[in-house]
Design a protein around this motif. Structure first.
Motif, PDB file in Angstrom:
ATOM      1  N   LEU A  35       0.798  -1.222   0.000  1.00 15.29           N
ATOM      2  CA  LEU A  35       0.000   0.000   0.000  1.00 15.29           C
ATOM      3  C   LEU A  35       0.830   1.271   0.000  1.00 15.29           C
ATOM      4  CD1 LEU A  35      -2.833  -1.009   2.470  1.00 15.29           C
ATOM      5  CD2 LEU A  35      -2.940  -0.858  -0.010  1.00 15.29           C
ATOM      6  N   VAL A  36       2.102   1.180   0.416  1.00 19.30           N
ATOM      7  CA  VAL A  36       2.892   2.403   0.583  1.00 19.30           C
ATOM      8  C   VAL A  36       3.188   3.065  -0.763  1.00 19.30           C
ATOM      9  CG1 VAL A  36       5.149   3.279   1.280  1.00 19.30           C
ATOM     10  CG2 VAL A  36       3.871   1.793   2.808  1.00 19.30           C
ATOM     11  N   THR A  37       3.760   2.295  -1.702  1.00 23.25           N
ATOM     12  CA  THR A  37       4.074   2.889  -3.007  1.00 23.25           C
ATOM     13  C   THR A  37       2.809   3.375  -3.724  1.00 23.25           C
ATOM     14  OG1 THR A  37       6.048   1.496  -3.172  1.00 23.25           O
ATOM     15  CG2 THR A  37       5.267   2.499  -5.206  1.00 23.25           C
ATOM     16  N   PRO A  46       6.398  11.541  -7.517  1.00 26.78           N
ATOM     17  CA  PRO A  46       6.903  10.932  -8.748  1.00 26.78           C
ATOM     18  C   PRO A  46       7.133   9.430  -8.531  1.00 26.78           C
ATOM     19  CG  PRO A  46       8.202  12.864  -8.149  1.00 26.78           C
ATOM     20  CD  PRO A  46       7.296  12.588  -6.997  1.00 26.78           C
ATOM     21  N   SER A  47       6.967   8.657  -9.586  1.00 28.68           N
ATOM     22  CA  SER A  47       7.049   7.204  -9.438  1.00 28.68           C
ATOM     23  C   SER A  47       8.408   6.754  -8.911  1.00 28.68           C
ATOM     24  CB  SER A  47       6.741   6.514 -10.762  1.00 28.68           C
ATOM     25  OG  SER A  47       7.475   7.107 -11.789  1.00 28.68           O
ATOM     26  N   THR A  48       9.491   7.424  -9.302  1.00 26.76           N
ATOM     27  CA  THR A  48      10.821   7.030  -8.809  1.00 26.76           C
ATOM     28  C   THR A  48      10.894   7.203  -7.284  1.00 26.76           C
ATOM     29  OG1 THR A  48      11.538   9.253  -9.401  1.00 26.76           O
ATOM     30  CG2 THR A  48      12.117   7.501 -10.937  1.00 26.76           C
ATOM     31  N   GLY A  52      11.243   4.221  -4.624  1.00 28.38           N
ATOM     32  CA  GLY A  52      12.427   4.295  -3.759  1.00 28.38           C
ATOM     33  C   GLY A  52      12.043   4.382  -2.288  1.00 28.38           C
ATOM     34  N   SER A  53      11.052   5.203  -1.972  1.00 24.92           N
ATOM     35  CA  SER A  53      10.613   5.345  -0.581  1.00 24.92           C
ATOM     36  C   SER A  53       9.942   4.058  -0.106  1.00 24.92           C
ATOM     37  CB  SER A  53       9.642   6.526  -0.448  1.00 24.92           C
ATOM     38  OG  SER A  53      10.267   7.708  -0.902  1.00 24.92           O
ATOM     39  N   SER A 234      16.180   9.510  -4.811  1.00 30.27           N
ATOM     40  CA  SER A 234      14.756   9.195  -4.971  1.00 30.27           C
ATOM     41  C   SER A 234      14.122   8.610  -3.724  1.00 30.27           C
ATOM     42  CB  SER A 234      14.571   8.233  -6.150  1.00 30.27           C
ATOM     43  OG  SER A 234      14.988   8.847  -7.332  1.00 30.27           O
ATOM     44  N   ILE A 235      14.581   9.054  -2.546  1.00 28.51           N
ATOM     45  CA  ILE A 235      13.925   8.615  -1.310  1.00 28.51           C
ATOM     46  C   ILE A 235      13.471   9.850  -0.527  1.00 28.51           C
ATOM     47  CG2 ILE A 235      14.280   7.523   0.946  1.00 28.51           C
ATOM     48  CD1 ILE A 235      15.943   5.435  -0.373  1.00 28.51           C
TER      49      ILE A 235
END
Lengths: 336, 49
Positions: A35-37, A46-48, A52-53, A234-235
């Motif tokens: 669920l996070v992404t 942004p998708s990156t 990354g996160s 990207s985090i």
């Protein structure tokens, strides 16, 4: 007022969402990163950065998971080492695909489409599983045993001796690791939902060893994934920190609830939540493509609302069971 | 953020992973202590005892 570059409200939203995700992860033992992404995608990251996160969050939760299992975790270190190398290669490949797509401007659409498919498929399988368990108690261990026997009969050298004495082709182990790694690097998920069945049913690894090996693999490969995305800047560290703060507490609550709640009672809700997540990501993309703000609002409501409803159902069933109360209106709503 | 931007490339990335690792350790220890201290009392209270 801002803290770490985030408004206090947004920080609270992430801690709260982390709490919900943690309850789900602690209770079901999976779904922490599902669920996070998507939530970050729905919120417009942004998708990156969303991927990354997501991977950094996976790393943090798996560190906590490894600490919790350190006393009783059995690990097949040889299998873990091969898998980690293979997953690392896969994660690097998955990350490169994300950045190539990002350069062409297609990353948001492709990753969102992949999540719509992934959450939809896993949701439908979970729903089928829940309905099957409702209908009968029949196990499918024999089928898993057959598959593991067939996989172990593949004599493609070099062969690896597993901790239980069984032998399996290293080529098969590497192929599984690379496949899970690509998915992990591409979608920002830990991959436990694939690794566990692959190890237990595919390679014939005993469940207790599979759990410990799975956590070690995801911790190390999650660290690598987080590192490789962090190198690209990207985090969103404050977001990851807030999510972890909530999820570490939620995971304890969710794990505690397993003492009182049969997960079969809740599995149907969990499947519905995954399907809602799939719909949410689709609605977000449609809303953005056709300029329909209502779709974007609906996607946010779906992903946060469904996580809230399922977490609340778990807690409510736990409270009802603790109080031995099945007559109160709320208990009648959530209990069969 | 967190002073990490003064580092460059791989060092900043390693520091980012390190921050997540340290936070995870701190949360495990901190929540573990809280759960140990008040966990059973909360369960009793929720259970209506």
């Amino acid at each position: 007022m801002e803290l770490f570059g985030l408004s206090l409200v947004l920080l609270g939203v992430f801690v709260g969402f982390g709490l919900l995700v943690g309850i789900l992860f602690g209770f079901f033992g999976m779904g922490g990163s599902f669920l996070v992404t998507p939530a970050l995608l729905v919120m417009g990251y942004p998708s990156t950065v969303a991927v990354g996160s997501g991977l950094a969050f996976v790393f943090g939760t798996s560190v906590i998971g490894a600490l919790r299992h350190r006393d009783h975790g059995q690990v097949d270190y040889k299998l873990a080492a091969i898998m980690i190398v293979a997953m690392t290669l896969g994660i690097e490949a998955g990350k490169n695909v994300v950045f190539v797509l990002d350069a062409t401007g297609a990353a948001d659409l492709v990753i969102s489409a992949a999540y719509v498919g992934l959450l939809g498929v896993v949701g439908l399988f979970t729903l089928r599983d829940a309905r099957t368990n409702d209908d009968s108690d029949g196990g499918d261990g024999a089928a898993g045993g057959d598959l593991a026997d067939r996989v172990r009969s593949i004599h493609l050298p070099p062969m690896v001796t597993l901790r239980d004495g069984g032998r399996v082709s290293a080529v098969v182990v590497v192929a599984v690791g690379v496949a899970v790694g690509v998915l992990s690097g591409f979608l920002g998920v830990g991959g436990g939902f694939l690794l566990m069945p692959a190890m237990i049913y595919g390679l014939g690894v005993p469940a207790a060893i599979a759990v410990g090996t799975d956590i070690l693999q995801i911790t190390v490969s999650g660290a690598f994934g987080a590192f490789t995305y962090a190198r690209a800047g990207s985090i969103a560290l404050p977001v990851v920190g807030a999510l972890l703060t909530g999820s570490a507490l939620g995971a304890r609550v969710g794990a505690g609830a397993t003492q009182f709640v049969d997960d079969e009672e809740i599995k149907g809700y969990f499947a519905a939540m995954l399907l809602a997540g799939s719909l949410a990501v689709a609605a977000k993309e449609l809303g953005a493509a056709y300029g329909i703000p209502a779709f974007t609002a609906a996607s946010t409501a779906l992903i946060f609302g469904s996580a809230f409803v399922v977490s609340a159902a778990i807690l409510l069933v736990a409270v009802c069971e603790l109080r031995a109360d099945r007559r109160t209106r709320w208990c009648r709503v959530v209990l069969p | 953020m967190f002073g990490l931007e003064t580092l460059s490339g791989s060092a900043e990335a390693a520091a980012t992973v390190g921050v997540v690792f340290v936070e995870a350790l701190a949360l495990y220890v901190g929540y573990g202590a809280i759960t140990g201290a008040v966990g059973s009392a909360v369960v009793r209270a929720v259970g209506g005892e």
